[in-house]
Write a protein that holds these residues in place. Structure first.
Motif, PDB file in Angstrom:
ATOM      1  N   TYR A 122      13.291  98.277 -29.207  1.00 20.12           N
ATOM      2  CA  TYR A 122      12.391  97.394 -29.877  1.00 20.12           C
ATOM      3  C   TYR A 122      13.163  96.093 -30.725  1.00 20.12           C
ATOM      4  CZ  TYR A 122       8.751  96.078 -32.890  1.00 20.12           C
ATOM      5  OH  TYR A 122       7.734  95.326 -33.703  1.00 20.12           O
ATOM      6  N   ASP A 123      14.098  96.683 -31.250  1.00 22.00           N
ATOM      7  CA  ASP A 123      14.896  95.698 -32.083  1.00 22.00           C
ATOM      8  C   ASP A 123      15.462  94.753 -31.054  1.00 22.00           C
ATOM      9  OD1 ASP A 123      14.341  96.720 -34.435  1.00 22.00           O
ATOM     10  OD2 ASP A 123      16.105  97.924 -34.789  1.00 22.00           O
ATOM     11  N   GLN A 124      16.105  95.133 -30.159  1.00 26.47           N
ATOM     12  CA  GLN A 124      16.851  94.187 -29.008  1.00 26.47           C
ATOM     13  C   GLN A 124      15.686  93.177 -28.396  1.00 26.47           C
ATOM     14  OE1 GLN A 124      18.904  96.680 -26.327  1.00 26.47           O
ATOM     15  NE2 GLN A 124      20.602  96.552 -27.735  1.00 26.47           N
ATOM     16  N   LEU A 125      14.419  93.851 -28.077  1.00 25.95           N
ATOM     17  CA  LEU A 125      13.432  92.913 -27.402  1.00 25.95           C
ATOM     18  C   LEU A 125      12.840  91.870 -28.402  1.00 25.95           C
ATOM     19  CD1 LEU A 125      11.789  95.853 -25.221  1.00 25.95           C
ATOM     20  CD2 LEU A 125      12.900  93.685 -24.552  1.00 25.95           C
ATOM     21  N   TRP A 126      12.856  92.520 -29.746  1.00 26.88           N
ATOM     22  CA  TRP A 126      12.396  91.544 -30.598  1.00 26.88           C
ATOM     23  C   TRP A 126      12.945  90.427 -31.032  1.00 26.88           C
ATOM     24  CZ3 TRP A 126       7.539  91.056 -32.903  1.00 26.88           C
ATOM     25  CH2 TRP A 126       7.562  90.245 -34.204  1.00 26.88           C
ATOM     26  N   ASP A 127      14.338  90.638 -31.133  1.00 30.13           N
ATOM     27  CA  ASP A 127      15.466  89.562 -31.349  1.00 30.13           C
ATOM     28  C   ASP A 127      15.803  88.622 -30.069  1.00 30.13           C
ATOM     29  OD1 ASP A 127      15.448  90.605 -33.867  1.00 30.13           O
ATOM     30  OD2 ASP A 127      17.508  91.862 -33.430  1.00 30.13           O
ATOM     31  N   GLN A 128      15.760  89.471 -29.093  1.00 32.42           N
ATOM     32  CA  GLN A 128      16.368  88.449 -27.910  1.00 32.42           C
ATOM     33  C   GLN A 128      15.418  88.057 -26.723  1.00 32.42           C
ATOM     34  OE1 GLN A 128      19.470  90.864 -26.338  1.00 32.42           O
ATOM     35  NE2 GLN A 128      20.587  90.988 -28.437  1.00 32.42           N
ATOM     36  N   ALA A 129      14.187  88.533 -26.587  1.00 32.27           N
ATOM     37  CA  ALA A 129      13.238  88.599 -25.597  1.00 32.27           C
ATOM     38  C   ALA A 129      12.227  87.691 -26.090  1.00 32.27           C
ATOM     39  CB  ALA A 129      12.773  89.708 -24.947  1.00 32.27           C
ATOM     40  N   ARG A 130      11.705  87.369 -27.073  1.00 29.72           N
ATOM     41  CA  ARG A 130      10.558  86.627 -27.640  1.00 29.72           C
ATOM     42  C   ARG A 130      10.952  85.295 -27.254  1.00 29.72           C
ATOM     43  NH1 ARG A 130       9.200  86.899 -33.274  1.00 29.72           N
ATOM     44  NH2 ARG A 130      11.464  87.064 -33.674  1.00 29.72           N
ATOM     45  N   LEU A 131       9.821  84.675 -26.849  1.00 34.43           N
ATOM     46  CA  LEU A 131       9.948  83.194 -26.511  1.00 34.43           C
ATOM     47  C   LEU A 131       9.846  82.169 -28.049  1.00 34.43           C
ATOM     48  CD1 LEU A 131       8.054  82.650 -23.114  1.00 34.43           C
ATOM     49  CD2 LEU A 131      10.775  82.672 -23.849  1.00 34.43           C
ATOM     50  N   ASP A 132      10.268  81.152 -28.141  1.00 33.66           N
ATOM     51  CA  ASP A 132      10.135  80.510 -29.270  1.00 33.66           C
ATOM     52  C   ASP A 132       8.743  79.812 -28.728  1.00 33.66           C
ATOM     53  OD1 ASP A 132       9.627  78.764 -31.372  1.00 33.66           O
ATOM     54  OD2 ASP A 132      11.572  77.824 -31.244  1.00 33.66           O
ATOM     55  N   ASN A 133       7.650  80.185 -29.291  1.00 35.00           N
ATOM     56  CA  ASN A 133       6.316  79.877 -28.830  1.00 35.00           C
ATOM     57  C   ASN A 133       6.081  78.152 -29.169  1.00 35.00           C
ATOM     58  OD1 ASN A 133       5.626  82.160 -27.465  1.00 35.00           O
ATOM     59  ND2 ASN A 133       4.534  82.697 -29.216  1.00 35.00           N
ATOM     60  N   THR A 134       6.536  77.833 -30.289  1.00 34.34           N
ATOM     61  CA  THR A 134       6.347  76.274 -30.451  1.00 34.34           C
ATOM     62  C   THR A 134       7.114  75.390 -29.476  1.00 34.34           C
ATOM     63  OG1 THR A 134       8.297  76.563 -32.000  1.00 34.34           O
ATOM     64  CG2 THR A 134       6.023  76.821 -33.019  1.00 34.34           C
ATOM     65  N   SER A 135       8.455  75.864 -29.125  1.00 37.26           N
ATOM     66  CA  SER A 135       8.738  74.950 -28.203  1.00 37.26           C
ATOM     67  C   SER A 135       8.344  75.131 -26.950  1.00 37.26           C
ATOM     68  CB  SER A 135      10.488  75.058 -28.422  1.00 37.26           C
ATOM     69  OG  SER A 135      10.952  76.505 -27.864  1.00 37.26           O
ATOM     70  N   VAL A 136       8.036  76.204 -26.424  1.00 42.09           N
ATOM     71  CA  VAL A 136       7.666  76.418 -24.787  1.00 42.09           C
ATOM     72  C   VAL A 136       6.155  75.744 -25.057  1.00 42.09           C
ATOM     73  CG1 VAL A 136       6.968  78.098 -23.377  1.00 42.09           C
ATOM     74  CG2 VAL A 136       8.985  78.525 -24.825  1.00 42.09           C
ATOM     75  N   ASP A 137       5.426  76.035 -25.881  1.00 39.58           N
ATOM     76  CA  ASP A 137       4.069  75.408 -25.925  1.00 39.58           C
ATOM     77  C   ASP A 137       4.226  73.929 -25.966  1.00 39.58           C
ATOM     78  OD1 ASP A 137       3.093  77.907 -25.884  1.00 39.58           O
ATOM     79  OD2 ASP A 137       2.530  78.137 -28.004  1.00 39.58           O
ATOM     80  N   LYS A 138       5.058  73.360 -26.709  1.00 35.91           N
ATOM     81  CA  LYS A 138       5.327  72.086 -27.078  1.00 35.91           C
ATOM     82  C   LYS A 138       5.695  71.335 -25.676  1.00 35.91           C
ATOM     83  CE  LYS A 138       7.377  68.440 -29.474  1.00 35.91           C
ATOM     84  NZ  LYS A 138       8.375  67.864 -30.285  1.00 35.91           N
ATOM     85  N   ALA A 139       6.696  71.984 -25.019  1.00 30.91           N
ATOM     86  CA  ALA A 139       7.242  71.669 -23.602  1.00 30.91           C
ATOM     87  C   ALA A 139       5.845  71.395 -22.659  1.00 30.91           C
ATOM     88  CB  ALA A 139       8.244  72.352 -23.038  1.00 30.91           C
ATOM     89  N   ALA A 140       5.291  72.647 -22.537  1.00 30.80           N
ATOM     90  CA  ALA A 140       3.973  72.708 -21.879  1.00 30.80           C
ATOM     91  C   ALA A 140       3.086  71.647 -22.064  1.00 30.80           C
ATOM     92  CB  ALA A 140       3.459  74.254 -21.748  1.00 30.80           C
ATOM     93  N   SER A 141       2.543  71.379 -23.292  1.00 29.45           N
ATOM     94  CA  SER A 141       1.678  70.394 -23.734  1.00 29.45           C
ATOM     95  C   SER A 141       2.317  68.866 -23.234  1.00 29.45           C
ATOM     96  CB  SER A 141       1.665  70.479 -25.097  1.00 29.45           C
ATOM     97  OG  SER A 141       0.801  69.469 -25.729  1.00 29.45           O
TER      98      SER A 141
END
Length: 169
Positions: free
Chosen positions: A66-85
């Motif tokens: 859980y800790d590893q997924l939380w730290d390493q697998a989450r996308l930085d939604n702001t940058s991904v969403d901004k790029a998609a936009s």
């Protein structure tokens, strides 16, 4: 089950009914392939055995994952969403595709994180629950033994008439 399959099953059932065969079918093991007779001695099946170290390892691994997924697998939604936009606003179809992938990734990751948290939490309380069950069973068996011991204090010989009631006149 597909509609065609349902129609086929209904037709087969009607054919069996018109042929005069039985109207009921029990699904069961054939007589020679069952699991075998029930054990006759209580000790032959073993006792419930829960090992705290095993449960702790499972819970610890789930928590670490859980800790590893939380730290390493989450996308930085702001940058991904901004790029998609940005891509979508420039007319690239890739923008909506990137947003879709980002949303799916977040949904799937949250499912895995929830499962890890559930496993970790479950392993922490399982030993406590089993200890409580064991104590409850022990109390119940002990009270039955105490009650049974009270019936062993008979007056007179076993199987004979109780002399306290006297002889019939």
């Amino acid at each position: 089950m597909a509609w065609d399959e349902w129609d086929q099953l209904k037709t087969e059932a009607l054919d069996r009914q018109q042929a005069g065969t039985s109207h009921m079918q029990l699904n069961q093991y054939p007589g020679d392939s069952g699991p075998g007779p029930a054990p006759t001695t209580p000790g032959s099946t073993g006792d419930l055995n829960v090992n705290q170290q095993d449960l702790s390892k499972i819970g610890s691994h789930a928590h670490t994952l859980y800790d590893q997924l939380w730290d390493q697998a989450r996308l930085d939604n702001t940058s991904v969403d901004k790029a998609a936009s940005d891509l979508a606003s420039q007319g690239f179809a890739l923008g909506s595709g990137l947003q879709h992938v980002s949303n799916r990734w977040s949904t799937q990751l949250n499912s895995v994180l929830d499962a890890c948290a559930h496993i970790s939490n479950h392993m922490q309380v399982t030993k406590k629950i089993h200890d409580g069950d064991e104590a409850y069973i022990l109390r119940q068996v002990s009270s039955i033994d105490t009650l049974d011991a009270g019936f062993d204090e008979r007056v007179g010989t076993a199987g004979g008439k109780n002399p306290i009631y006297g002889e019939k006149k």
